[in-house]
Design an enzyme around this catalytic site. Structure first.
Site, short mmCIF file in Angstrom:
data_model
loop_
_atom_site.label_atom_id
_atom_site.label_comp_id
_atom_site.label_asym_id
_atom_site.label_seq_id
_atom_site.Cartn_x
_atom_site.Cartn_y
_atom_site.Cartn_z
N ILE A 1 0.88 -1.16 0.00
CA ILE A 1 0.00 0.00 0.00
C ILE A 1 0.92 1.22 0.00
O ILE A 1 1.89 1.27 0.77
CB ILE A 1 -0.90 -0.03 1.25
CG1 ILE A 1 -1.81 -1.25 1.21
CG2 ILE A 1 -1.72 1.26 1.37
CD1 ILE A 1 -2.45 -1.60 2.52
N CYS B 1 -14.09 3.76 -0.67
CA CYS B 1 -13.44 3.07 -1.78
C CYS B 1 -14.54 2.30 -2.47
O CYS B 1 -15.65 2.80 -2.59
CB CYS B 1 -12.28 2.20 -1.29
SG CYS B 1 -12.71 1.00 -0.01
#
Length: 168
Positions: free
Chosen positions: A89, A113
């Protein structure tokens, strides 16, 4: 909000449907999955100033039109949805997203998201670390939303995220 109350008084039924995985994170900070047109009336009641969108795909036209018509600012930090255990990430992207979240001038703010589990969970988890939550509590909250879809890479990222160098 007045428009909604007036419509209700005229006998018009309004559907208030929150997006999947909707929850309050902090005062003026909310999280959810990707909102669609059926969620717009609900989002309108929140009086959002900003949306923090964590996907790389362009924001859909209908959502963009909703934001424009309500004066909501869109912050997009395109984090790829990684399912592979060794994908990383981008820490700098999460740090930039957190700066938007902690800036109270952006609130009320919705973080989302696609499903409101992984990318959103990581950003919220890192916010919790900034708020000095215990790691157990951070991970418990992440697991409540991710459930059986929890990713070891997300958990590792939150464990290793260093808030000591965060400036806000």
């Amino acid at each position: 909000m007045r428009e909604i109350v007036e419509r209700e008084m005229e006998g018009v039924e309004i559907s208030l449907r929150p997006p999947v995985n909707f929850s309050m994170v902090d005062h003026g900070v909310f999280r959810s999955s990707f909102p669609d047109i059926t969620n717009f009336s609900f989002l309108q009641i929140l009086g959002l100033r900003s949306i923090l969108y964590l996907c790389p795909e362009p924001y859909p036209e209908a959502n963009q039109a909703f934001l424009e018509s309500h004066g909501i600012k869109l912050f997009q930090f395109g984090i790829e949805g990684h399912k592979e255990p060794f994908e990383t990430i981008p820490e700098e992207t999460v740090r930039k997203a957190l700066k938007v979240v902690v800036d109270v001038s952006n609130r009320p703010l919705l973080i989302h998201c696609k499903r409101g589990k992984h990318r959103t969970g990581c950003v919220v988890g890192c916010l919790r670390k900034l708020q000095r939550w215990s790691l157990d509590s951070v991970l418990d909250e992440y697991l409540r939303f991710a459930a059986a879809k929890a990713r070891a890479s997300d958990i590792q990222f939150m464990k290793l995220f260093d808030v000591s160098s965060f400036k806000h």
